[in-house]
Design a protein around this motif. Structure first.
Motif, PDB file in Angstrom:
ATOM      1  N   LEU A 182       0.874   2.009  -2.618  1.00  0.00           N
ATOM      2  CA  LEU A 182       1.801   1.724  -3.707  1.00  0.00           C
ATOM      3  C   LEU A 182       2.316   3.003  -4.360  1.00  0.00           C
ATOM      4  O   LEU A 182       3.482   3.073  -4.754  1.00  0.00           O
ATOM      5  N   THR A 183       1.465   4.015  -4.457  1.00  0.00           N
ATOM      6  CA  THR A 183       1.904   5.291  -5.029  1.00  0.00           C
ATOM      7  C   THR A 183       2.983   5.936  -4.164  1.00  0.00           C
ATOM      8  O   THR A 183       4.005   6.418  -4.663  1.00  0.00           O
ATOM      9  N   GLU A 184       2.773   5.927  -2.870  1.00  0.00           N
ATOM     10  CA  GLU A 184       3.766   6.493  -1.958  1.00  0.00           C
ATOM     11  C   GLU A 184       5.076   5.727  -2.030  1.00  0.00           C
ATOM     12  O   GLU A 184       6.169   6.310  -2.036  1.00  0.00           O
ATOM     13  N   ALA A 185       4.993   4.405  -2.129  1.00  0.00           N
ATOM     14  CA  ALA A 185       6.206   3.590  -2.218  1.00  0.00           C
ATOM     15  C   ALA A 185       6.964   3.882  -3.509  1.00  0.00           C
ATOM     16  O   ALA A 185       8.196   3.976  -3.520  1.00  0.00           O
ATOM     17  N   LEU A 186       6.227   4.027  -4.611  1.00  0.00           N
ATOM     18  CA  LEU A 186       6.862   4.316  -5.893  1.00  0.00           C
ATOM     19  C   LEU A 186       7.567   5.660  -5.869  1.00  0.00           C
ATOM     20  O   LEU A 186       8.706   5.796  -6.334  1.00  0.00           O
ATOM     21  N   LEU A 187       6.916   6.668  -5.325  1.00  0.00           N
ATOM     22  CA  LEU A 187       7.471   8.018  -5.336  1.00  0.00           C
ATOM     23  C   LEU A 187       8.605   8.197  -4.334  1.00  0.00           C
ATOM     24  O   LEU A 187       9.555   8.946  -4.577  1.00  0.00           O
ATOM     25  N   ARG A 225       7.403  -2.823  -4.946  1.00  0.00           N
ATOM     26  CA  ARG A 225       7.152  -1.782  -3.963  1.00  0.00           C
ATOM     27  C   ARG A 225       6.687  -2.388  -2.637  1.00  0.00           C
ATOM     28  O   ARG A 225       6.443  -1.676  -1.669  1.00  0.00           O
ATOM     29  N   ILE A 226       6.587  -3.718  -2.581  1.00  0.00           N
ATOM     30  CA  ILE A 226       6.186  -4.434  -1.374  1.00  0.00           C
ATOM     31  C   ILE A 226       7.448  -4.832  -0.595  1.00  0.00           C
ATOM     32  O   ILE A 226       8.409  -5.332  -1.167  1.00  0.00           O
ATOM     33  N   SER A 227       7.437  -4.624   0.704  1.00  0.00           N
ATOM     34  CA  SER A 227       8.614  -4.887   1.533  1.00  0.00           C
ATOM     35  C   SER A 227       9.096  -6.326   1.379  1.00  0.00           C
ATOM     36  O   SER A 227       8.301  -7.281   1.446  1.00  0.00           O
ATOM     37  N   ASN A 228      10.399  -6.471   1.151  1.00  0.00           N
ATOM     38  CA  ASN A 228      11.076  -7.773   1.151  1.00  0.00           C
ATOM     39  C   ASN A 228      10.521  -8.753   0.124  1.00  0.00           C
ATOM     40  O   ASN A 228      10.619  -9.962   0.299  1.00  0.00           O
ATOM     41  N   TRP A 229       9.927  -8.232  -0.952  1.00  0.00           N
ATOM     42  CA  TRP A 229       9.352  -9.108  -1.979  1.00  0.00           C
ATOM     43  C   TRP A 229       8.362 -10.102  -1.356  1.00  0.00           C
ATOM     44  O   TRP A 229       8.197 -11.235  -1.839  1.00  0.00           O
TER      45      TRP A 229
END
Length: 263
Positions: A15-20, A142-146
């Protein structure tokens, strides 16, 4: 996940990587299973990391207040996330420079507290409210495609993104939150409609719930905090250059626009 890395650490890392990066990640329920306690642990790790970089906690948001959404995700209670100062958009509602992935927008009532709430009950919580205002929450995943379940959204800080608070301030003595109606427009055309009863029967119920839950978890609500109490109607996509305006009876209007160049 390495042999020495825990599921919580793996979910936090994803999640951190997705946010950044602005690049979504797979559902974290794949590593956390149905462990809601671990999901809240991941949420808190993410908030701590952001505060270490200079962000400041300014409130909470309540999610999953709609019975229909609860049924969809197989849960029987709301969830909550943490609001940070870096999430607040100025009152003009112009959103620029934020890394959003798949934002959506919903209208809700914001409660701003005048007192700490250490021993929450409905009357104590009501007395603690300084004023209410109209608000737009720009949710994001941050999760793919909700592709989310309850564990995913909790770990992802309740799918928080940004928020805008309207400029009109109204005391609880001046309106009844459960009786408000809401109209949300996009480019001047109605896109969503709802009412106060859509939020746990009364937005004040959502405020009481989060006050009780926060106290149980050892982080009680504090004076000055902003509480976004949950959606009054269906959320809609938040698209570039398409102005959004919500009108909530008794609370006035609040606006937002994603200011990006069209491709």
């Amino acid at each position: 996940m390495t042999l020495t890395q825990s599921p919580v650490a793996t979910a936090d890392e994803q999640l951190t990587e997705a946010l950044l990066s602005g690049t979504p990640c797979p559902p974290v329920r794949d590593v956390l299973g149905d462990d809601l306690v671990s999901a809240y642990t991941v949420q808190e790790l993410g908030i701590q990391r952001r505060t270490e970089r200079g962000a400041r906690r300014v409130g909470r948001k309540v999610g999953l207040t709609s019975p229909a959404v609860q049924k969809q995700l197989g849960v029987d209670q709301p969830d909550f996330g943490v609001l940070l100062d870096e999430m607040q958009v100025p009152a003009d509602g112009i959103v620029t420079g934020h890394r959003l992935i798949a934002p959506r927008v919903e209208a809700e009532i914001a409660f701003i507290l005048a007192e700490d709430i250490d021993d929450p009950d409905p009357e104590t919580v009501r007395r603690a409210v300084d004023y209410a205002a109209s608000a737009l929450e720009i949710v994001d995943s941050r999760i793919s495609n909700w592709d989310i379940g309850i564990v995913d959204t909790v770990a992802d800080n309740a799918s928080s993104g940004l928020f805008v608070i309207g400029e009109q301030r109204v005391k609880l003595s001046e309106f009844v939150p459960a009786d408000v109606t809401m109209t949300l427009t996009r480019n001047g055309e109605e896109a969503s409609r709802g009412n106060g009863a859509a939020c746990l029967g009364d937005p004040l119920n959502a405020l009481v719930w989060v006050a009780q839950t926060a106290a149980d978890l050892g982080r009680p609500l504090r004076a000055g905090e902003i509480i976004l109490s949950g959606a009054l109607g269906p959320m809609i996509p938040f698209l570039p250059n398409e102005p959004i305006e919500a009108t909530i009876t008794g609370l006035g209007t609040v606006r937002a626009v994603l200011n990006q160049e069209k491709p």
